[in-house]
Design an enzyme around this catalytic site. Structure first.
Site, PDB file in Angstrom:
ATOM      1  N   GLY A   1       1.041  -1.120  -0.404  1.00 15.42           N
ATOM      2  CA  GLY A   1      -0.113  -0.008   0.136  1.00 15.42           C
ATOM      3  C   GLY A   1       1.205   1.038   0.079  1.00 15.42           C
TER       4      GLY A   1
ATOM      5  N   LEU B   1      -4.198  -5.583  -5.443  1.00 17.14           N
ATOM      6  CA  LEU B   1      -2.779  -4.406  -4.971  1.00 17.14           C
ATOM      7  C   LEU B   1      -1.517  -4.952  -5.041  1.00 17.14           C
ATOM      8  CD1 LEU B   1      -2.241  -1.657  -5.186  1.00 17.14           C
ATOM      9  CD2 LEU B   1      -3.051  -1.370  -3.241  1.00 17.14           C
ATOM     10  N   ASP B   2      -0.387  -4.701  -5.023  1.00 17.54           N
ATOM     11  CA  ASP B   2       0.700  -4.789  -4.306  1.00 17.54           C
ATOM     12  C   ASP B   2       0.683  -7.381  -3.844  1.00 17.54           C
ATOM     13  OD1 ASP B   2       1.101  -3.087  -5.073  1.00 17.54           O
ATOM     14  OD2 ASP B   2       0.722  -2.148  -2.652  1.00 17.54           O
ATOM     15  N   GLU B   3       0.258  -7.434  -4.879  1.00 14.07           N
ATOM     16  CA  GLU B   3       0.212  -8.776  -4.458  1.00 14.07           C
ATOM     17  C   GLU B   3      -0.162 -10.026  -5.593  1.00 14.07           C
ATOM     18  OE1 GLU B   3      -0.221 -10.286  -1.815  1.00 14.07           O
ATOM     19  OE2 GLU B   3      -1.545  -9.120  -0.496  1.00 14.07           O
TER      20      GLU B   3
END
Lengths: 275, 275, 275, 275
Positions: free
Chosen positions: C192, C218-220
């Site tokens: 995040g 997100l960001d995964e």
């Protein structure tokens, strides 16, 4: 304001120096000191918040230090540098980009190449580029031509960003501890020519790069920083060259940052670097 | 002699402290200080060569520091530690070997295991080993049994060398900033159980370990040191566990060295480590 | 010529594939294969020296592979990419320099920024730059404007070189495993916003960067590469940001190299990278 | 079952080898191959799941390889090793601990020291320890005494775990590529005696260790693995020695793991290591 001190060690130096600074109503933001017990040598880098009468402060500090102490206060505005190159772009480009975005910590005055390959990239950044060709010239004449360009600009340091010519003792002596070179090996391994080829033949598992001051002993000057990366049996000499470029670029950038922030002291052919 | 100071920052602290030490005819061998500007907090670690009247020196230093300053002088002889383990041998063996050869910087008093697997290795080093089994016991009874053994020995720190039980707040509060744990991940990634399995599933390219003080927020205590090693797609979870053991062992050893040499300060759930 | 294969595993796959290639009189220069035993998945990257009838070879290879196999042969000429940026120059400049000197392994078609800060550096390299501002626009309208520019150019990949907007699922789905992002933390730590601030508060001793494919978590998305550098208590959040830039630049460059050389396979939200 | 192949390269080798293995109904679990194009040399390490008639398989594989190929199948049970030491404990202890917990991948038969300092630690692990003193002896007599002990035990490799004597060519020739040494520098830097002192004087910023096979060129044998750690101006020679011990221990452990898992090939005074 940055205060740099190098002198022989004696009892009470830190207290004496800190005392002088405090008496001058200056707050110490950060203070780094180092004593080389074996060499009996003291080094300090002091960052203080406020400003005052520099020449008076200098005198005050001098008065509490042993004879022969070297002090510099507030080494002035941004350093000015001249970059020397041959054909490889990676170190120069990195410097040009940082210079362009004002994050280099120094101001590049011009670039000199013994070939014209890197003229284009300099021009793209509005950076003066001079070709000083070495071919069909005595070394003396070549170096005179270099000096002619160099002396057109103010310069605190010369940065050899993959400049592949060996400079003469006479030239080097003009710039004591003011020429920085990036050497494409983990010195003192693979001194001299073709370090990656030597590394390939020796079958090493790590390759590295070394940023150092240039002295008159080839590849033997004081080391500022070194870094390595792992390699393995799948690397050809060319692969090592390419991988090495990344580490050369990175270690030169780091060393210049240290240098331009006045974090590097030299003595006994070694450096103290207050990171 | 080592002097440790933590206090609020103010102008002239370095000079004042160094002045007191010099007035007491003590030479400063090395002095490290750090100011956290944001937290307005000052930290210093001073090594001085000679010895003097400690309580007087303490009083003298106290007199130049802001209220609330924490000072410790000459934190006494070698630290004494107790090691808690479960079944894995790698961290414990490393500690036992260093302890045996007097290079740990601390003296292990005894080892407590919640299984008996590591009894044999302890006995080989003549190290007292206690089994305190957790099975079929309330946590309270288990921890009381731990305390009973712990209180048999002097102890500056408890070291959790792959101790796989979670200690209760009540227990942890008995040892504020005196329990060190090695956590098998690069915290704060993979908090909690099975970090290597989590890392495997996530497909990370690096795994790590974290040595930290134990507080009542699980895996959230102040970090002393962290280290990583690269992994790749060929690593199974088990391979990661094995590779991780090397880094766990290494990071715990480094952190204990820092701790036992009085190089670690704690504030705001963070550490200052004067390496 | 590069042959990429991903399929379910079965006995004799390597022999069968190598046999087909040899029957077609092709010499294998290098062959890398990996089997994920747990997922029962087979991956191979074959570099062969000579060229032949690709569609025939494709058919021949297909005939010895399990159903559902994904094969690609000779993934065509140099990849074409579009770079999206916001305000930070370090990753973009590194890409532009490599692109300029033809060492990127891909050809940058244009750069799109949601601010105009980086227009100048693009122009210096003769690189088309488009401002697509996000302010006072719905996300749908913003992304439509992005797509309008993107669709002007051929593009194998979109590279988010510090592009600080979150793309919608609808947008991401248009480019499955074809958007690469550089995230300024060692994922999955500090997912995040403001990872360096999070890292500062947590007091970590290492910071890192992660290059990954963008998915709708997100960001995964699947991680391509990660790298870290040590930090310590002297680093402010800003120092971490600056140190982080070096590692972001480096890890993105390495990941793009792997990607453009067809060394990256994706499955189960993870990557196989044949370095 | 592990199959190791080293031979001259030719077209179709992978297919031919894989074909033979498949024909013998063996599933390939993993296959690693490398071709040194410059040396025209082929290397393969194949792990297969099932077992079969080894001598037949050997003959079958031989039949598809060029003349002069070196093949070994299923290099037998666990390796047997003898460790030679002088006075330093760190590498030996690490080996003894791993041996004790059966994670070394080899079985230590005995330890020989030219001093008796490490007798105690060996005895604690029930490990036979022999003192073979070198003082007041010709080198020939010293080495004969070593051989007398060595020949009491089966031995695949001799491991020099900080054995500070130089072995004669005559001795070394008895164990071609079967003596592994840990050298306390990043070879080829600081060949010979007192590398840490040399490193200190030179002012390097990294120190390292090298595990290599012993040949009759001092410190010039094929390198198995190398690792470094950063040092700085605060390190005395003694600090470098201590820091170096950590890296020596670590690089020797890693190299032995590679060796005992049959991942190391040697040619042209270099190694191929299939990690």
């Amino acid at each position: 304001m940055i205060i740099l001190i190098q002198c022989n060690d004696k009892i009470g130096l830190v207290a004496a120096i800190a005392g002088v600074i405090t008496q001058n109503k200056l707050n110490i933001i950060s203070m780094r000191e180092h004593v080389d017990k074996q060499a009996n040598r003291f080094f300090a880098r002091i960052v203080s918040e406020q400003y005052s009468d520099v020449s008076l402060l200098l005198k005050d500090i001098q008065s509490v230090l042993p004879e022969g102490a070297v002090i510099s206060i507030n080494p002035g505005p941004e350093k000015k540098i001249i970059v020397l190159v041959t054909k490889e772009y990676h170190c120069l480009s990195d410097i040009l980009v940082r210079n362009h975005f004002k994050t280099l910590g120094a101001s590049v005055q011009c670039v000199i190449g013994n070939h014209d390959v890197l003229k284009d990239i300099c021009e793209r950044f509005g950076m003066p580029f001079y070709v000083v060709n070495h071919e069909n010239k005595s070394n003396g004449i070549f170096e005179s031509a270099l000096l002619e360009v160099i002396n057109k600009y103010p310069h605190d340091y010369l940065v050899l960003a993959k400049f592949m010519r060996i400079l003469s003792p006479k030239f080097v002596e003009l710039f004591p501890l003011r020429i920085v070179n990036i050497h494409h090996s983990f010195l003192p391994a693979f001194i001299g020519a073709n370090p990656y080829k030597q590394a390939y033949i020796r079958g090493v598992k790590l390759i590295g790069a070394t940023a150092h001051f240039v002295t008159n002993d080839l590849d033997e000057g004081p080391i500022i920083d070194q870094k390595i990366i792992p390699v393995n049996h799948t690397y050809t000499t060319e692969d090592m060259v390419n991988a090495g470029k990344e580490v050369e670029k990175s270690v030169l950038a780091k060393s210049l940052k240290m240098l331009f922030e006045d974090r590097v002291f030299v003595y006994n052919n070694k450096t103290v670097v207050f990171e």
